[in-house]
Design a protein around this motif. Structure first.
Motif, short mmCIF file in Angstrom:
data_model
loop_
_atom_site.label_atom_id
_atom_site.label_comp_id
_atom_site.label_asym_id
_atom_site.label_seq_id
_atom_site.Cartn_x
_atom_site.Cartn_y
_atom_site.Cartn_z
N LEU A 151 0.83 -1.20 0.00
CA LEU A 151 0.00 0.00 0.00
C LEU A 151 0.86 1.25 0.00
CD1 LEU A 151 -3.03 0.98 0.35
CD2 LEU A 151 -2.52 1.10 2.79
N LEU A 152 1.89 1.26 0.82
CA LEU A 152 2.76 2.42 0.92
C LEU A 152 3.52 2.65 -0.38
CD1 LEU A 152 3.25 4.33 3.29
CD2 LEU A 152 5.33 3.07 3.80
N HIS A 153 4.03 1.59 -0.98
CA HIS A 153 4.75 1.74 -2.26
C HIS A 153 3.84 2.27 -3.35
CE1 HIS A 153 8.11 -1.34 -1.10
NE2 HIS A 153 8.23 -0.18 -0.48
N ALA A 154 2.60 1.77 -3.40
CA ALA A 154 1.66 2.23 -4.42
C ALA A 154 1.31 3.70 -4.21
CB ALA A 154 0.40 1.38 -4.39
N VAL A 155 1.16 4.12 -2.94
CA VAL A 155 0.85 5.52 -2.65
C VAL A 155 2.01 6.41 -3.06
CG1 VAL A 155 0.53 7.15 -0.75
CG2 VAL A 155 -0.83 5.05 -0.84
N GLU A 156 3.23 6.01 -2.72
CA GLU A 156 4.40 6.83 -3.05
C GLU A 156 4.62 6.91 -4.56
OE1 GLU A 156 7.30 4.77 -0.75
OE2 GLU A 156 7.06 6.07 1.01
N ALA A 157 4.25 5.84 -5.28
CA ALA A 157 4.39 5.83 -6.73
C ALA A 157 3.20 6.46 -7.44
CB ALA A 157 4.59 4.40 -7.23
N GLY A 158 2.13 6.74 -6.69
CA GLY A 158 0.94 7.32 -7.29
C GLY A 158 0.13 6.33 -8.13
N THR A 159 0.24 5.04 -7.81
CA THR A 159 -0.41 4.00 -8.64
C THR A 159 -1.44 3.20 -7.85
OG1 THR A 159 1.36 2.42 -8.10
CG2 THR A 159 1.64 3.78 -10.09
N LEU A 160 -1.97 3.75 -6.76
CA LEU A 160 -2.87 2.97 -5.92
C LEU A 160 -4.12 2.56 -6.68
CD1 LEU A 160 -3.33 1.77 -3.14
CD2 LEU A 160 -4.43 3.90 -2.44
N ALA A 178 -4.84 10.29 -1.78
CA ALA A 178 -4.62 11.66 -1.32
C ALA A 178 -4.46 11.72 0.19
CB ALA A 178 -5.80 12.53 -1.77
N ALA A 179 -5.27 10.95 0.93
CA ALA A 179 -5.19 10.98 2.39
C ALA A 179 -3.85 10.47 2.88
CB ALA A 179 -6.33 10.16 2.99
N LEU A 180 -3.37 9.37 2.32
CA LEU A 180 -2.10 8.81 2.77
C LEU A 180 -0.92 9.69 2.37
CD1 LEU A 180 -2.94 5.09 2.01
CD2 LEU A 180 -2.36 6.01 4.25
N ASP A 182 -1.01 12.93 2.13
CA ASP A 182 -1.03 14.06 3.06
C ASP A 182 -0.53 13.65 4.45
OD1 ASP A 182 -1.86 15.83 1.17
OD2 ASP A 182 -3.96 15.88 1.80
N ALA A 183 -0.86 12.43 4.86
CA ALA A 183 -0.36 11.96 6.16
C ALA A 183 1.16 11.88 6.15
CB ALA A 183 -0.97 10.59 6.48
N LEU A 184 1.73 11.41 5.05
CA LEU A 184 3.19 11.33 4.94
C LEU A 184 3.79 12.73 4.89
CD1 LEU A 184 3.47 8.42 2.34
CD2 LEU A 184 3.88 8.30 4.80
N ARG A 185 3.16 13.64 4.17
CA ARG A 185 3.65 15.02 4.10
C ARG A 185 3.61 15.69 5.48
NH1 ARG A 185 -0.08 18.25 0.91
NH2 ARG A 185 1.39 19.94 1.29
N ALA A 186 2.59 15.35 6.26
CA ALA A 186 2.44 15.98 7.57
C ALA A 186 3.43 15.42 8.59
CB ALA A 186 1.02 15.78 8.09
N GLY A 187 4.06 14.30 8.25
CA GLY A 187 5.02 13.73 9.17
C GLY A 187 4.42 12.73 10.13
N VAL A 188 3.25 12.19 9.81
CA VAL A 188 2.66 11.15 10.66
C VAL A 188 3.60 9.94 10.66
CG1 VAL A 188 0.70 9.58 10.92
CG2 VAL A 188 0.32 11.95 10.21
#
Length: 685
Positions: A151-160, A178-180, A182-188
């Motif tokens: 899930l994380l790899h797909a989100v980072e690659a934009g291919t979810l 988009a939610a994930l 933003d969570a990574l951008r926010a530093g969660v």
């Protein structure tokens, strides 16, 4: 049970054992013999004492919720059947019924709810849309980790959305993406951090929780951007508190840097970036004299941010939590709304491995019972009675399965509409234990099933005699639980579904006992030094009390093996602790006073050097290529081979080490023999 006289609630117990044609709902507190009662009812069903109509054991399902409890239940049933067979004068018919039940026990449906679901699903794999060869994963942790990584790899690659095509709605996948992001951008925090006494959750914890509760639709409203007006007011409040802050201490410098970060966040239009600044402002652990020398204003600002429950607190509640609340609530709603995407990724991982987990078994069986009336009727016809132990541990999914199986006919479209077949269900549980939410256990589910059972012919029994404790301890516990939980008004139910609370129902003493004090309070006082000094004093007091108790032979107990009274020994005492953190202080005091003890628990066990040495020895036997483990095996307590001599012997190829009286070559030969796998059956040696 050790009682030599009838239990105070014996009439209730006899009513449960002999009940026919009614559904039984037995509520029993700790130590009242819930499992004993359930076993007695089962024996009464398969071999009634009056030789009346009986059921065969293969037509009775006995369900509990852990493997340990299931194993104990099966053992207790076997013991009860053997005891009845060995009793004086069972008639020929009852002896035949007991013998038949004993012979059928090994294949009878007695076990965990998950093994029971697996047993039923394998009878109808086509209707359940499961492969007949599906594999059950006992521990889904590896699958969850793989799903989260994917899930994380797909989100980072934009291919979810592409990864979940055909498994999740594209709009849901896009929203989750988009939610994930933003969570990574926010530093969660991405991955949880595990410490000895605490776990700090991360996004992986959230995904795991969403997957494990996938049978419950989250029902999250559409998230709206956070309202920043209150946030800005709180930033101004902190600025006022810290306006006179000045100093060169580490804490003073941190307060100044935090004010600058919050000022940037206050003017930030992007809530994600504002949240990122806030997460960087989490208060560390500071001390006034060390970190805020001569800076009272900075110290007050720090206390306000961190939160302080002392009487002279600067404000009520932690300011940092209040600052973060609108952002965390907004982000949490967005992440929970991403549940379908997380579940879809988990399903894809399971499909690759052709695996099913424990929740799958219950989900598929529940759906089959709910949606396929023919399958429901077929399953219902398999059983004449269902007994459920520890019913307070039941979650909504498990409760639905039990109710559908015990329904009169296959007609209800929803589990709440089920009408139970008379005399088909017996449940035993303790509603007070449902408040712990053990494995999603819920007092509301307990109350709902109780209400459904009460719609038809039923017996509600309350067991109140505790056989686990001395009478004096029962009295003390009743008093304390009355203070903590309160008592229900006469005629009112003990549990409040709306509040999620359960009132205390006092226990009765089920066994005889002496008049010794139930609780011994040790008067302790530690002046200065804080919690650490108090724990050290507590350790000295407990160790001294145990030594005096045994040496002075001042406490008499009843020997559990012989039943005869005798003075208490060290093996009769147990020290319970909510945390193992301070137990080394107690161990040192016990050693000093010569009090023997054994520590239980994984952390304590592995912290002992001797235990670690034994584990290395076992590793050496299991893996002949583990050099570290083999080196440990050469040392005490196993052998006393000098590693230098061993290296010299191996280098020289010598058969015997002449500098020590130990035959190194012989030792190596024996070691190779015990670590070499045995040949296959029929193979030559």
């Amino acid at each position: 049970m050790t009682a030599t006289r009838p239990a105070p609630d014996q009439q209730e117990r006899d009513a449960v054992v002999g009940a026919r044609g009614v559904n039984v709902f037995a509520e029993a507190g700790a130590g009242t013999g819930k499992t004993t009662l359930l076993v007695a009812r089962l024996v009464g069903l398969v071999a009634p004492g009056d030789d009346g109509p009986a059921l065969t054991l293969d037509r009775i399902a006995a369900i509990t919720f852990t493997r340990k409890a299931a194993g104990e239940l099966r053992l207790r049933i076997r013991e009860a059947l053997l005891r009845e067979l060995a009793g004086t004068g069972p008639g020929a018919l009852r002896r035949e019924r007991l013998s038949a039940a004993l012979g059928a026990l090994d294949t009878a449906p007695v076990g965990t709810i998950h093994s029971f679901a697996d047993r039923l699903l394998r009878l109808r794999p086509v209707e359940a849309r499961l492969s007949p060869t599906y594999q059950i994963v006992e521990d889904e942790t590896a699958l969850l980790d793989e799903a989260f990584t994917a899930l994380l790899h797909a989100v980072e690659a934009g291919t979810l959305a592409e990864e979940l095509a055909g498994r999740a709605d594209p709009a849901v996948a896009a929203s989750a993406q988009a939610a994930l992001v933003d969570a990574l951008r926010a530093g969660v925090r991405v991955e949880r951090r595990v410490f000895e006494h605490a776990v700090i959750p991360g996004l992986d914890s959230l995904v795991e929780a969403l997957v494990r509760t996938r049978d419950v639709a989250p029902g999250v409203p559409a998230p709206r951007p956070p309202d920043l007006s209150r946030f800005r007011d709180l930033v101004d409040e902190l600025a006022v508190l810290a306006r006179a802050s000045a100093g060169e201490g580490r804490g003073s410098r941190w307060i100044a840097a935090t004010l600058r970060r919050l000022a940037r966040a206050r003017e930030e239009a992007d809530p994600v970036l504002a949240m990122r600044e806030l997460l960087r402002c989490r208060p560390p652990d500071f001390r006034k004299g060390r970190d805020f020398p001569g800076d009272d204003a900075g110290w007050d600002a720090y206390r306000a941010l961190r939160g302080d429950d002392r009487q002279d607190a600067v404000r009520e509640g932690a300011l940092h939590d209040d600052l973060l609340r609108p952002f965390s609530g907004w982000m949490a709603r967005r992440l929970v709304a991403a549940a379908p995407a997380a579940v879809a990724m988990y399903e894809a991982v399971k499909a690759r491995h052709r695996a099913a987990d424990q929740v799958d078994l219950l989900l598929v069986l529940r759906d089959l019972l709910r949606d396929d009336r023919g399958a429901r009727a077929g399953y219902q016809a398999l059983f004449d009675h269902v007994l459920v132990d520890e019913f307070q541990d039941t979650d909504p999914l498990q409760a639905e399965i039990v109710l559908y199986l015990c329904e009169q006919g296959a007609v209800a479209g929803d589990w709440r509409e089920v009408a139970l077949a008379p005399g088909k269900l017996t449940v035993v549980g303790d509603p007070k234990q449902s408040i712990y939410r053990f494995r999603r256990a819920d007092i509301a589910v307990y109350a709902a099933v109780r209400e459904i059972a009460a719609r038809g012919p039923h017996l509600l029994a309350r067991l109140t005699a505790s056989f686990r404790c001395q009478p004096s301890l029962v009295a003390w516990l009743n008093h304390r639980f009355d203070e903590l939980l309160g008592r229900a008004a006469p005629g009112e139910p003990a549990f409040d579904e709306a509040a999620g609370t359960v009132a205390n129902e006092p226990l009765l003493a089920g066994r005889e006992g002496g008049a010794a004090a139930a609780v011994q309070v040790l008067p302790l006082a530690a002046e200065g030094g804080g919690k650490g000094a108090f724990r050290a004093t507590e350790a000295r007091a407990v160790a001294a009390f145990l030594r005096r108790l045994v040496k002075r032979r001042s406490r008499a107990i009843r020997d559990p093996a012989t039943g005869a009274p005798r003075p208490a020994g060290y093996g009769d005492a147990a020290v319970l602790a909510a945390s193992t953190f301070h137990l080394p202080l107690l161990f040192a005091e016990l050693d000093r006073l010569g009090v023997p003890y054994a520590a239980r628990g994984g952390t304590l066990f592995l912290s002992d050097p001797l235990h670690r040495q034994f584990l290395l020895g076992l590793r050496a036997l299991a893996d002949r290529d583990d050099g570290v483990a083999h080196a440990a095996l050469l040392r005490p307590p196993f052998f006393s081979v000098d590693l230098e001599d061993l290296a010299r012997a191996r280098a020289a190829g010598a058969d015997r080490c002449l500098t020590k009286p130990i035959d190194v070559a012989e030792f190596l030969r024996v070691l190779r023999e015990v670590t070499t796998p045995a040949p296959a059956s029929g193979a030559g040696r």
